[in-house]
Write a protein that holds these residues in place. Structure first.
Motif, short mmCIF file in Angstrom:
data_model
loop_
_atom_site.label_atom_id
_atom_site.label_comp_id
_atom_site.label_asym_id
_atom_site.label_seq_id
_atom_site.Cartn_x
_atom_site.Cartn_y
_atom_site.Cartn_z
N LYS A 1 4.82 -19.95 0.78
CA LYS A 1 5.52 -20.82 1.75
C LYS A 1 6.96 -21.07 1.34
O LYS A 1 7.79 -21.39 2.18
N LYS A 2 7.28 -20.92 0.04
CA LYS A 2 8.64 -21.23 -0.43
C LYS A 2 9.45 -19.98 -0.78
O LYS A 2 10.67 -19.94 -0.58
N ALA A 3 8.78 -18.96 -1.31
CA ALA A 3 9.50 -17.79 -1.84
C ALA A 3 10.08 -16.93 -0.72
O ALA A 3 9.52 -16.86 0.38
N GLY A 4 11.22 -16.27 -1.05
CA GLY A 4 11.77 -15.28 -0.12
C GLY A 4 10.96 -13.99 -0.20
O GLY A 4 10.75 -13.30 0.79
N ALA A 5 10.51 -13.68 -1.40
CA ALA A 5 9.66 -12.50 -1.64
C ALA A 5 8.80 -12.79 -2.86
O ALA A 5 9.22 -13.50 -3.77
N ILE A 6 7.59 -12.26 -2.86
CA ILE A 6 6.68 -12.50 -4.00
C ILE A 6 5.76 -11.30 -4.17
O ILE A 6 5.35 -10.69 -3.18
N THR A 7 5.46 -10.96 -5.43
CA THR A 7 4.53 -9.85 -5.67
C THR A 7 3.09 -10.38 -5.70
O THR A 7 2.84 -11.45 -6.26
N PRO A 8 2.15 -9.63 -5.11
CA PRO A 8 0.75 -10.07 -5.15
C PRO A 8 0.06 -9.66 -6.45
O PRO A 8 0.54 -8.78 -7.15
N VAL A 9 -1.05 -10.31 -6.75
CA VAL A 9 -1.93 -9.88 -7.85
C VAL A 9 -3.34 -9.80 -7.28
O VAL A 9 -3.83 -10.78 -6.72
N PRO A 10 -4.03 -8.65 -7.35
CA PRO A 10 -3.53 -7.40 -7.91
C PRO A 10 -2.64 -6.66 -6.90
O PRO A 10 -2.55 -7.08 -5.76
N GLY A 11 -2.00 -5.61 -7.35
CA GLY A 11 -1.26 -4.72 -6.44
C GLY A 11 0.24 -4.83 -6.52
O GLY A 11 0.94 -4.11 -5.83
N GLY A 12 0.78 -5.72 -7.35
CA GLY A 12 2.24 -5.85 -7.43
C GLY A 12 2.80 -5.16 -8.65
O GLY A 12 3.13 -3.97 -8.64
N VAL A 13 2.86 -5.91 -9.75
CA VAL A 13 3.46 -5.40 -10.99
C VAL A 13 2.61 -4.27 -11.61
O VAL A 13 3.16 -3.33 -12.17
N GLY A 14 1.28 -4.37 -11.48
CA GLY A 14 0.38 -3.38 -12.10
C GLY A 14 0.72 -1.95 -11.72
O GLY A 14 0.99 -1.11 -12.60
N PRO A 15 0.74 -1.61 -10.42
CA PRO A 15 1.07 -0.23 -10.03
C PRO A 15 2.47 0.19 -10.45
O PRO A 15 2.70 1.36 -10.77
N MET A 16 3.42 -0.78 -10.47
CA MET A 16 4.79 -0.43 -10.91
C MET A 16 4.80 -0.11 -12.41
O MET A 16 5.55 0.75 -12.86
N THR A 17 3.96 -0.81 -13.19
CA THR A 17 3.89 -0.55 -14.63
C THR A 17 3.42 0.89 -14.87
O THR A 17 3.98 1.61 -15.69
#
Ligand SMILES: NC(=O)c1ccc[n+]([C@@H]2O[C@H](COP(=O)([O-])OP(=O)(O)OC[C@H]3O[C@@H](n4cnc5c(N)ncnc54)[C@H](OP(=O)(O)O)[C@@H]3O)[C@@H](O)[C@H]2O)c1
Length: 280
Positions: free
Chosen positions: A244-260
């Protein structure tokens, strides 16, 4: 974005094979059978196969001695078909992870954890730890120039928080690093244009701690048991209130993990290219 990065790596692997006859190879060492570790390992091996790289899997029994692991690393250091060496964490307690990491040749240390690569974070060059590398790539993709933005990093581990802080400084951010002894964490988070959280504390960050429009990267992966007994992965940020506050946010799972994983492939490619140019 991870898909795009993997497609780019795949194209570059194809060219390296065609032009130089070199197939990038990554050796992955795991000891014991930690169930979460097995899943991460499988994802990495699938990722390697997907982009046409070679995987050398060394899955060792839990009672393997430290001497055996060190000996294996020394052999892999000399093996010209192996461009990268990765040690899957955690290791059993009888093995000293720091000692093991320092035995990997720095130019094959695709996790970027060797002291030499850590030191190079202060300048340029070297191999950069995969998770922080993926975070910076996402921020650049989302925000473009990061100059002057206030980045708050929650967590100061060698694997994530510390390297991230250095990379953010390189991007000309103003950086605040917080940890378990930090006073008034919510106020510091509220000042962040970029908030990156790697604490390993489920839902530590609440929506009201987030500056409206801020970019939030949730590195945390926490396994929690739901009421029906199933295991669910959640992040360090309370996703619903943060959304509700962020302009953009990564989900868990599926955000940083695949990028790693995509960045691990990129580092392996970089190690293979460096090895090839050193030979010429
Ligand atoms: N998605 C991925 O690919 C990926 C990759 C790596 C890690 N992770 C996940 O990221 C999380 C962090 O990993 P890590 O290896 O960095 O963990 P770590 O080594 O345990 O470090 C955690 C850091 O968070 C700080 N911290 C703990 N509680 C805190 C609190 N209440 N307030 C502020 N800071 C707090 C600790 O402070 P002190 O230094 O004072 O103890 C420490 O610096 C874990 O959930 C891990 O599974 C995900």
């Amino acid at each position: 974005m991870a898909k795009r990065l993997r497609a780019d790596v795949k194209k570059r692997v194809k060219t390296l094979v065609a032009d130089c006859g070199i197939t990038p190879g990554l050796a992955v060492i795991s000891v014991g059978d930690d169930p979460a570790s097995k899943i991460y390992l499988r994802n990495k091996l699938n990722g390697l196969a997907d982009v046409g790289m070679r995987a050398f899997e060394h899955s060792l029994a839990g009672d393997t001695t430290q001497e055996f692991v060190l000996d294996l690393i020394h052999k892999l250091n000399k093996d010209r078909a192996v461009h990268g060496i990765l040690v899957q964490i955690p290791l059993p307690s009888h093995i000293d992870i720091d000692l093991v990491i320092q035995q990997i040749r720095p130019d094959k240390d695709v996790d970027g954890l060797h002291d030499q690569n850590m030191g190079r974070l202060l300048s340029q060059g070297g191999l950069v730890p995969c998770t922080p590398l993926g975070c910076i790539a996402m921020l650049r993709d989302q925000l473009g120039d990061l100059s002057g933005l206030h980045a708050v990093v929650v967590g100061r581990s060698r694997l994530v928080g510390k390297p991230l802080a250095q990379l953010l400084l390189r991007e000309h951010c103003t950086v605040t690093v917080t940890h378990s002894q930090t006073r008034n964490l919510p106020t510091l988070c509220q000042m962040a244009d970029i908030l990156i959280v790697a604490a390993g504390r489920p839902k530590l960050i609440q929506g009201e701690w987030i500056k409206p429009g801020a970019t939030v990267i949730d590195v945390g992966i926490n396994r929690i048991q739901t009421d029906d007994g199933k295991i669910r992965l959640i992040g360090d940020v309370d996703f619903d209130s943060a959304l509700k506050k962020a302009g953009a946010i990564t989900p868990v799972p599926g955000g940083v993990g695949p990028m790693t994983i995509a960045c691990l492939l990129l580092n392996t490619l970089q190690a293979a290219v460096t090895a090839q140019s050193n030979r010429i």
